[in-house]
Each structure stands twice: as C-alpha cells, then as structure tokens.
Design an enzyme around this catalytic site. Structure first.
Site, PDB file in Angstrom:
ATOM      1  N   CYS A 138      20.710 -31.092 -20.917  1.00  0.00           N
ATOM      2  CA  CYS A 138      19.430 -30.909 -19.733  1.00  0.00           C
ATOM      3  C   CYS A 138      19.583 -32.125 -18.766  1.00  0.00           C
ATOM      4  O   CYS A 138      20.705 -31.936 -18.080  1.00  0.00           O
ATOM      5  CB  CYS A 138      18.188 -31.005 -20.578  1.00  0.00           C
ATOM      6  SG  CYS A 138      16.711 -30.155 -19.278  1.00  0.00           S
ATOM      7  N   HIS A 248      18.426 -26.733 -24.563  1.00  0.00           N
ATOM      8  CA  HIS A 248      18.245 -27.680 -25.635  1.00  0.00           C
ATOM      9  C   HIS A 248      18.735 -27.142 -26.967  1.00  0.00           C
ATOM     10  O   HIS A 248      17.738 -26.694 -27.819  1.00  0.00           O
ATOM     11  CB  HIS A 248      16.838 -28.059 -25.449  1.00  0.00           C
ATOM     12  CG  HIS A 248      16.475 -29.047 -24.476  1.00  0.00           C
ATOM     13  ND1 HIS A 248      16.492 -30.324 -24.594  1.00  0.00           N
ATOM     14  CD2 HIS A 248      15.923 -28.715 -23.123  1.00  0.00           C
ATOM     15  CE1 HIS A 248      16.043 -30.900 -23.441  1.00  0.00           C
ATOM     16  NE2 HIS A 248      15.861 -29.664 -22.684  1.00  0.00           N
ATOM     17  N   GLU A 250      19.070 -29.079 -29.473  1.00  0.00           N
ATOM     18  CA  GLU A 250      18.328 -29.918 -30.685  1.00  0.00           C
ATOM     19  C   GLU A 250      16.987 -29.217 -31.109  1.00  0.00           C
ATOM     20  O   GLU A 250      16.230 -29.613 -31.777  1.00  0.00           O
ATOM     21  CB  GLU A 250      18.177 -31.294 -30.327  1.00  0.00           C
ATOM     22  CG  GLU A 250      17.436 -31.757 -29.372  1.00  0.00           C
ATOM     23  CD  GLU A 250      17.406 -31.216 -27.929  1.00  0.00           C
ATOM     24  OE1 GLU A 250      18.645 -30.543 -27.770  1.00  0.00           O
ATOM     25  OE2 GLU A 250      16.700 -31.264 -26.906  1.00  0.00           O
TER      26      GLU A 250
END
Ligand SMILES: *[C@@H]1O[C@H](CO)[C@@H](O)[C@H](O)[C@H]1NC(C)=O
Ligand SMILES: *[C@@H]1O[C@H](CO)[C@@H](O)[C@H](O)[C@H]1NC(C)=O
Ligand SMILES: *[C@@H]1O[C@H](CO)[C@@H](O)[C@H](O)[C@H]1NC(C)=O
Ligand SMILES: *[C@@H]1O[C@H](CO)[C@@H](O)[C@H](O)[C@H]1NC(C)=O
Length: 320
Positions: A138, A248, A250
């Site tokens: 990001c 993202h 994660e």
C-alpha cells in the site's frame, strides 16, 4: 580364498556404509545452510504516529509482524530518525525489509527517509550479488513507485475500503511472486474479491507505461480499476528482488476491524502464500547481527503490541 574375499567385500561394504553415514552426517547441518538461510530476520519499517503522545511517536501495525512470522521469519522494527550509520549497520544485519501501509508522507517523513536509504542500499547490494529483498504494501508500494521514478507519479482513485479480484496480466505466469501459488488459488484471486484496498492514491497503468524509469524497472503482475482509472495492483522488479502490492495481503488473516476485509479460506491462503514467497526471498540473504546479543536486543519481542479496540483499523499496534 572365497571366504577371505567375501570378508573383504563385507568389510569394504561396511566402510562404504560408514563413509556414507559420515558424509550425510557432516553434510546435513551445513550443506543446506550454504544455500539457504533458515533463520531469516526481516525489518519492518515504523512510521510517525498521526497524533503523537509521550512514548507513542512511531508505530508498526502488528499484522505485518504476524504476516512475516506466519511464514517462518523473525522481525526487527526499523525505527525512524536513525543515523545513516545506524541504518547501514542494521541493513547488514537483516535479510530483507518490508515497508508497510499507513498514512505518512512519501515525499518527506521519517518513513520516507528510511525507506529511501534502505532502497538504495538494497539496489547496491543486489548489484554486488548480495541478494536483499524489499517489499512495499500500500503506502510502501506507493513509496517504491516514487523512489524508482524520482517523481510523484500517483493518481487519485476511489479505492479507500474495497476488496477486489486481481486482473492478472500476461506476465503473471512468468513471475517469481506467483510461480509457487496453487492454480486453484490463482483462479480464486482472479474471480473473487480477495484483495483489500485502502488507498486514495494509485499508480495508474498509463503513468507506468509512459514513465521510462518505472516501465523498465517493474513487471506489472496485476491491475485493477476504480471504474475510471486502471492502476497497478501488484508488481515485481525485473532485475531486483523488489516487490509491491497496492493491496493488503496481511489483513485477510490478521485484521478484523473493517467489513470489507475478506476472511474466506482462499483469502487467508492468500495471506500465507504472499508471506511464504517473501520470507523465501529473505532466506536467500545471509546478513547477520554481529552477535547473538545484538540480535536479541533488536528483535520485536522486546516490545509488546497494544490492543487498539474495535474502532481502530488495526487490532494490535506496536508503539515506539
Ligand atoms: C515513557 O517511557 C519511559 C521509559 O520506558 C518511562 O519511564 C515513562 O514513565 C514513560 N512515560 C509515559 C508518559 O508513559
Ligand atoms: C523524528 O524527527 C522529527 C524531526 O526532528 C521529529 O519531529 C519527530 O518527533 C521524530 N520522531 C521520532 C519517532 O523520533
Ligand atoms: C466510489 O466507489 C464506491 C464503490 O466502491 C461507490 O459506491 C462510490 O459511489 C464511488 N464514489 C465516487 C465518487 O465515484
Ligand atoms: C496479453 O495476451 C492477450 C491474449 O494473448 C493479448 O490479446 C494481449 O494483447 C496481451 N497483452 C499484453 C499487454 O501483452
């Protein structure tokens, strides 16, 4: 005669066995470690807190730490505002670095300064054959685009809070990043909204294609659109182990505070396969701390994440 011969054969066979045993004994602990570092330590870059408090001036969202730990790495926080010398020492101690998402300036901030230093050290190291991987998620992706081009190349997009399927490019199947992904997961990534986007700025495909520096540096692996602007959502450098995802990876496994974060089995597998890919890249690096003591003092285990409550975009945060 025959008896002696048989005895000799047996004896030789025993020696051979013994030799084989010794060879495998002596080789096992050393041979793989010559080619692979099974104790990778990855730096995660901190950034300025938006409204700082005493003892809470910089932070790392814990999900980035869990992401890397889930695939077999340990994490060291890379603090902002360190000297160039301190960063060089740290660079030579860790096996890769991750630039997380967030909300600070990618033109002038402690985050930007550290990211630039590590980017330049990584380019130099890789040119010398010292394989040092860099990952940007990001904001980190946007930071990489700005560092590579030397320009503010981003376009405003309507992408703050939406999960999307990836539009893979023709280059995906020849990529290092997605090569090890199961075919089924690639199908799901292409067809289901498994990638969470929380950004107001993007690298437009048109910008990349018309910027010589970016075009020759990055292979575009996936794109997305907000309905108006087609933007790069995943990329890897052609000649360096430098990777960026505008989305993202994660969050799917580790963040729960927003309704648009996907948590399906394929979404969670996406977290793991991305982490596994990058940690494997770090296993190709052999930097290490000067001593075990230096290593243990640097590890994230010296800090405790704080539960940030149901309104936060992050479940847990490390403050520094
Ligand atoms: C900040 O941290 C220091 C050292 O850990 C501690 O002594 C101090 O009480 C902390 N201050 C606040 C306001 O929490
Ligand atoms: C970093 O340095 C800047 C500029 O000197 C300062 O404003 C900021 O508080 C520092 N932040 C941290 C976390 O050290
Ligand atoms: C932004 O995208 C969302 C869907 O993700 C849509 O509902 C909204 O109308 C869009 N806003 C603008 C200004 O285009
Ligand atoms: C990708 O492949 C498709 C089908 O072979 C082709 O139509 C398209 O032009 C290719 N795109 C690029 C960017 O090479």
């Amino acid at each position: 005669m025959a008896i002696i011969k048989r005895a000799t054969v047996c004896f030789t066979f025993r020696i051979m066995l013994l030799l084989l045993f010794c060879v495998s004994l002596s080789c096992l602990p050393f041979y793989p470690s010559a080619k692979r570092n099974d104790r990778p330590i990855i730096g995660v870059l901190a950034q300025e807190v938006y409204s700082p408090k005493p003892n809470q001036t910089a932070y790392i969202a814990a999900s980035y730490v869990k992401f890397l730990e889930s695939a077999g790495a340990r994490v060291v926080p890379v603090m902002i505002n360190q000297t160039l010398e301190e960063y060089k020492t740290l660079f030579n101690s860790i096996n890769g670095i991750l630039y997380p998402g967030g909300g600070v300036s990618i033109i002038s901030s402690g985050y930007q300064r550290a990211a630039k230093i590590f980017y330049e050290l990584a380019i130099e190291a890789n040119k010398r054959g010292d394989y040092f991987p860099v990952w940007g998620t990001c904001l980190g992706f946007e930071q990489l685009a700005v560092l590579t081009s030397g320009k503010t190349v981003l376009s405003s997009t309507n992408t703050s809070g939406v999960s999307l399927p990836l539009d893979f490019t023709n280059e995906t199947k020849d990529s290092r990043m997605f090569k090890g992904f199961p075919a089924e997961l690639m199908e799901d990534l292409a067809n289901e909204p498994l990638t969470e986007n929380s950004h107001k700025w993007s690298l437009a495909v048109l910008t990349l294609n018309t910027n010589e520096e970016l075009k020759k540096f990055y292979k575009v692996l996936s794109t997305n659109t907000d309905g108006k602007t087609e933007f790069v959502s995943t990329m890897e450098a052609y000649d360096y182990p430098i990777y960026g995802s505008q989305w993202h990876p994660e969050k799917n496994a580790f963040e729960w505070g927003r309704p648009y974060i996907p948590h399906s089995p394929s979404a969670v597998k996406t977290t793991f396969y991305m982490a596994e890919f990058f940690v494997n890249e770090a296993r190709k690096n052999f930097h290490r701390f000067e001593s075990e003591d230096e290593e243990s003092k640097a590890l994230i285990y010296n800090y405790n994440p704080v539960y940030s409550g149901p309104k936060s975009a992050f479940e847990q945060i490390y403050f520094f």
